[in-house]
Write a protein that holds these residues in place. Sequence first.
Motif, PDB file in Angstrom:
ATOM      1  N   GLY A  56       0.786  -1.227   0.000  1.00 59.82           N
ATOM      2  CA  GLY A  56       0.000   0.000   0.000  1.00 59.82           C
ATOM      3  C   GLY A  56       0.817   1.274   0.000  1.00 59.82           C
ATOM      4  O   GLY A  56       0.354   2.305   0.503  1.00 59.82           O
ATOM      5  N   ASP A  57       2.026   1.214  -0.559  1.00 61.80           N
ATOM      6  CA  ASP A  57       2.870   2.403  -0.545  1.00 61.80           C
ATOM      7  C   ASP A  57       2.763   3.238  -1.815  1.00 61.80           C
ATOM      8  O   ASP A  57       3.506   4.197  -2.018  1.00 61.80           O
ATOM      9  CB  ASP A  57       4.333   2.020  -0.320  1.00 61.80           C
ATOM     10  N   GLY A  58       1.828   2.853  -2.706  1.00 62.67           N
ATOM     11  CA  GLY A  58       1.647   3.604  -3.930  1.00 62.67           C
ATOM     12  C   GLY A  58       2.584   3.200  -5.041  1.00 62.67           C
ATOM     13  O   GLY A  58       2.565   3.778  -6.128  1.00 62.67           O
ATOM     14  N   VAL A  59       3.446   2.192  -4.750  1.00 61.32           N
ATOM     15  CA  VAL A  59       4.373   1.691  -5.772  1.00 61.32           C
ATOM     16  C   VAL A  59       3.979   0.252  -6.079  1.00 61.32           C
ATOM     17  O   VAL A  59       3.925  -0.586  -5.172  1.00 61.32           O
ATOM     18  CB  VAL A  59       5.838   1.743  -5.282  1.00 61.32           C
ATOM     19  N   PHE A  60       3.665  -0.014  -7.348  1.00 57.50           N
ATOM     20  CA  PHE A  60       3.233  -1.359  -7.710  1.00 57.50           C
ATOM     21  C   PHE A  60       4.358  -2.373  -7.465  1.00 57.50           C
ATOM     22  O   PHE A  60       5.552  -2.056  -7.612  1.00 57.50           O
ATOM     23  CB  PHE A  60       2.796  -1.399  -9.170  1.00 57.50           C
ATOM     24  N   ASN A  61       3.956  -3.589  -7.127  1.00 57.25           N
ATOM     25  CA  ASN A  61       4.913  -4.635  -6.772  1.00 57.25           C
ATOM     26  C   ASN A  61       6.011  -4.815  -7.810  1.00 57.25           C
ATOM     27  O   ASN A  61       7.188  -4.960  -7.473  1.00 57.25           O
ATOM     28  CB  ASN A  61       4.190  -5.973  -6.577  1.00 57.25           C
ATOM     29  N   HIS A  62       5.645  -4.777  -9.089  1.00 60.26           N
ATOM     30  CA  HIS A  62       6.621  -5.133 -10.112  1.00 60.26           C
ATOM     31  C   HIS A  62       7.654  -4.032 -10.374  1.00 60.26           C
ATOM     32  O   HIS A  62       8.642  -4.265 -11.061  1.00 60.26           O
ATOM     33  CB  HIS A  62       5.909  -5.492 -11.431  1.00 60.26           C
ATOM     34  N   ILE A  63       7.418  -2.851  -9.807  1.00 56.56           N
ATOM     35  CA  ILE A  63       8.433  -1.805  -9.970  1.00 56.56           C
ATOM     36  C   ILE A  63       9.067  -1.402  -8.642  1.00 56.56           C
ATOM     37  O   ILE A  63       9.791  -0.413  -8.561  1.00 56.56           O
ATOM     38  CB  ILE A  63       7.853  -0.564 -10.688  1.00 56.56           C
ATOM     39  N   GLU A  64       8.782  -2.168  -7.565  1.00 54.37           N
ATOM     40  CA  GLU A  64       9.432  -1.919  -6.279  1.00 54.37           C
ATOM     41  C   GLU A  64      10.937  -2.157  -6.416  1.00 54.37           C
ATOM     42  O   GLU A  64      11.379  -3.060  -7.130  1.00 54.37           O
ATOM     43  CB  GLU A  64       8.877  -2.853  -5.194  1.00 54.37           C
ATOM     44  N   VAL A  65      11.741  -1.350  -5.675  1.00 54.55           N
ATOM     45  CA  VAL A  65      13.195  -1.528  -5.612  1.00 54.55           C
ATOM     46  C   VAL A  65      13.566  -1.743  -4.155  1.00 54.55           C
ATOM     47  O   VAL A  65      13.340  -0.867  -3.317  1.00 54.55           O
ATOM     48  CB  VAL A  65      13.944  -0.307  -6.172  1.00 54.55           C
ATOM     49  N   ALA A  66      14.089  -2.907  -3.839  1.00 53.67           N
ATOM     50  CA  ALA A  66      14.462  -3.218  -2.454  1.00 53.67           C
ATOM     51  C   ALA A  66      15.760  -2.511  -2.093  1.00 53.67           C
ATOM     52  O   ALA A  66      16.664  -2.366  -2.917  1.00 53.67           O
ATOM     53  CB  ALA A  66      14.614  -4.724  -2.288  1.00 53.67           C
ATOM     54  N   GLY A  67      15.853  -2.052  -0.841  1.00 48.45           N
ATOM     55  CA  GLY A  67      17.068  -1.378  -0.370  1.00 48.45           C
ATOM     56  C   GLY A  67      16.784  -0.594   0.892  1.00 48.45           C
ATOM     57  O   GLY A  67      15.697  -0.693   1.482  1.00 48.45           O
ATOM     58  N   CYS A  68      17.754   0.202   1.337  1.00 49.15           N
ATOM     59  CA  CYS A  68      17.595   1.015   2.539  1.00 49.15           C
ATOM     60  C   CYS A  68      16.934   2.336   2.174  1.00 49.15           C
ATOM     61  O   CYS A  68      17.444   3.099   1.348  1.00 49.15           O
ATOM     62  CB  CYS A  68      18.949   1.273   3.191  1.00 49.15           C
ATOM     63  N   THR A  69      15.806   2.628   2.819  1.00 55.32           N
ATOM     64  CA  THR A  69      15.041   3.833   2.489  1.00 55.32           C
ATOM     65  C   THR A  69      15.182   4.940   3.539  1.00 55.32           C
ATOM     66  O   THR A  69      14.526   5.968   3.430  1.00 55.32           O
ATOM     67  CB  THR A  69      13.549   3.490   2.338  1.00 55.32           C
ATOM     68  N   ASP A  70      16.030   4.723   4.557  1.00 59.55           N
ATOM     69  CA  ASP A  70      16.185   5.710   5.627  1.00 59.55           C
ATOM     70  C   ASP A  70      17.315   6.675   5.271  1.00 59.55           C
ATOM     71  O   ASP A  70      18.472   6.279   5.156  1.00 59.55           O
ATOM     72  CB  ASP A  70      16.489   5.007   6.954  1.00 59.55           C
ATOM     73  N   GLU A  71      16.984   7.949   5.131  1.00 66.26           N
ATOM     74  CA  GLU A  71      17.974   8.942   4.737  1.00 66.26           C
ATOM     75  C   GLU A  71      19.068   9.122   5.786  1.00 66.26           C
ATOM     76  O   GLU A  71      20.134   9.672   5.485  1.00 66.26           O
ATOM     77  CB  GLU A  71      17.287  10.288   4.474  1.00 66.26           C
ATOM     78  N   ASN A  72      18.835   8.680   7.014  1.00 74.07           N
ATOM     79  CA  ASN A  72      19.840   8.802   8.069  1.00 74.07           C
ATOM     80  C   ASN A  72      20.889   7.692   8.000  1.00 74.07           C
ATOM     81  O   ASN A  72      21.903   7.763   8.693  1.00 74.07           O
ATOM     82  CB  ASN A  72      19.176   8.762   9.445  1.00 74.07           C
ATOM     83  N   ALA A  73      20.636   6.681   7.191  1.00 76.59           N
ATOM     84  CA  ALA A  73      21.544   5.536   7.124  1.00 76.59           C
ATOM     85  C   ALA A  73      22.758   5.849   6.254  1.00 76.59           C
ATOM     86  O   ALA A  73      22.699   6.670   5.335  1.00 76.59           O
ATOM     87  CB  ALA A  73      20.805   4.317   6.577  1.00 76.59           C
ATOM     88  N   THR A  74      23.837   5.161   6.559  1.00 72.81           N
ATOM     89  CA  THR A  74      25.057   5.356   5.772  1.00 72.81           C
ATOM     90  C   THR A  74      24.940   4.693   4.404  1.00 72.81           C
ATOM     91  O   THR A  74      25.666   5.054   3.482  1.00 72.81           O
ATOM     92  CB  THR A  74      26.271   4.770   6.511  1.00 72.81           C
ATOM     93  N   ASN A  75      24.036   3.715   4.256  1.00 75.23           N
ATOM     94  CA  ASN A  75      23.845   3.032   2.972  1.00 75.23           C
ATOM     95  C   ASN A  75      22.477   3.337   2.364  1.00 75.23           C
ATOM     96  O   ASN A  75      21.875   2.499   1.693  1.00 75.23           O
ATOM     97  CB  ASN A  75      24.018   1.519   3.146  1.00 75.23           C
ATOM     98  N   TYR A  76      21.990   4.555   2.616  1.00 77.41           N
ATOM     99  CA  TYR A  76      20.703   4.985   2.067  1.00 77.41           C
ATOM    100  C   TYR A  76      20.709   4.904   0.540  1.00 77.41           C
ATOM    101  O   TYR A  76      21.643   5.346  -0.122  1.00 77.41           O
ATOM    102  CB  TYR A  76      20.406   6.412   2.512  1.00 77.41           C
ATOM    103  N   ASN A  77      19.641   4.292  -0.026  1.00 76.10           N
ATOM    104  CA  ASN A  77      19.501   4.175  -1.473  1.00 76.10           C
ATOM    105  C   ASN A  77      18.317   5.034  -1.914  1.00 76.10           C
ATOM    106  O   ASN A  77      17.166   4.677  -1.680  1.00 76.10           O
ATOM    107  CB  ASN A  77      19.270   2.720  -1.878  1.00 76.10           C
ATOM    108  N   PRO A  78      18.571   6.180  -2.556  1.00 71.83           N
ATOM    109  CA  PRO A  78      17.467   7.074  -2.938  1.00 71.83           C
ATOM    110  C   PRO A  78      16.508   6.458  -3.947  1.00 71.83           C
ATOM    111  O   PRO A  78      15.385   6.939  -4.119  1.00 71.83           O
ATOM    112  CB  PRO A  78      18.192   8.292  -3.534  1.00 71.83           C
TER     113      PRO A  78
END
Length: 420
Positions: A56-78
């Motif tokens: 329910g995040d507004g992004v369809f399953n087939h175009i989701e990109v897995a990764g770190c979404t926290d901007e405070n993280a050192t490995n944040y993936n925009p």
Amino acid sequence: MNKVVIILILAIIAPSLAGCVSEVPNVKGCTDADATNYDVNATINDKSCEFADSDGDGVFNHIEVAGCTDENATNYNPKATDDDGSCEFADSDGDGVFDHLEVSGCTDVNATNYNPNATDSDRSCIYEEECDEQQYWHQISADYPYPGLACQIPGPTKMAAITFIVYKDNDGVEYISNESSILIGLELINSLYNPFGINLVIGEIVYVDEAFPEAGPNEDGEYDNTVSISELGSGFTDNYNNTNVNIVMTTDGWGAYALFPWHNLNYYAAFVKASSFESSYIPAHELGHFFGLYHTHAYSLDPNADSNLENATQWSDDWVIPTEQCYRTGDFICGTPYDCYDDCEQAIGCSAAFLYMEYKPGQASEYENCTAEEHSPSLDNLMSRYSNRSVLTHDQGARMRYFLQYMFDIGRLLPVEAGN
């Protein structure tokens, strides 16, 4: 004749064969294979496709990109739209609180502006009253077992002199330290001590024209990180100053160590590495022992002990019996939380091995890792044995004053008068 027959036959059946060729029908529907209503028979996309959005995040399953979404993280993936739990966060001071969650403020429970939510001391603590020398250096009670606990800091300052004993390197070629390096290191030490009224100055630098003993196995074939007085020879014993703090600069390979001032010794000195004196807080840690401070994990085997004063009989006869339990147990300091160090497994039934940056003392643990609720020692306290030792509490500073004054009173040290 045969050719004529064949031609006639073909002429007859050709029109009927032409009617047998089927045309592909125009079927409207969803032609996107990623859609939940994909129609394999559809030939024309009628824009009816529907797509799943499981989270329910507004992004369809087939175009989701897995990764770190926290901007405070050192490995944040925009580009990441789906957090996969891989985020890593910085903890610059090693206190167990991530940098982006740190709260600056007064962390001293004795201060009037103590902030229980603060995780990083900003040295903003304010205390009740401005005190004179008697109150700041001498006056104690059961409620305030160290002088100046109820005073503003900094208070009246006293100075003590240090005799630095500097040998040559293991080959006997160059001296392992010099005045410039010593001044830089002393400034670092005083940055921790000055707020509590203690100022250390160079009394003298003695250069011993001898090679410092090389670290290695002792006569039993075992390695020892302490150098003996006999190994130092007359270069130490002839230059030892009975009324100064004495620091011996060592070469690499030896440990840093010191003893408490109430031991009955012919010679007392702190031993610190010359190579790291300018930049390390370890010399301040070792001198902390000389000024009466225990490790934060002292007498920690029983976290529920009512008193450990039986372990302090060498000085407690002239001391008060503190009202608060935290001044009677462990390191005799209330401002430092319980620290069981290598006794965690036995004392509270969990392992704190993950708190250590390098080697953990003791053996591998059979217990689960401690949670923050089970065990949260101060990882940055000067008298801990963790990696980032650089903080003193108000009551540690007060205890240091107590023992510095104690050494002045018994003549082990002579105070340095201002202007000298």
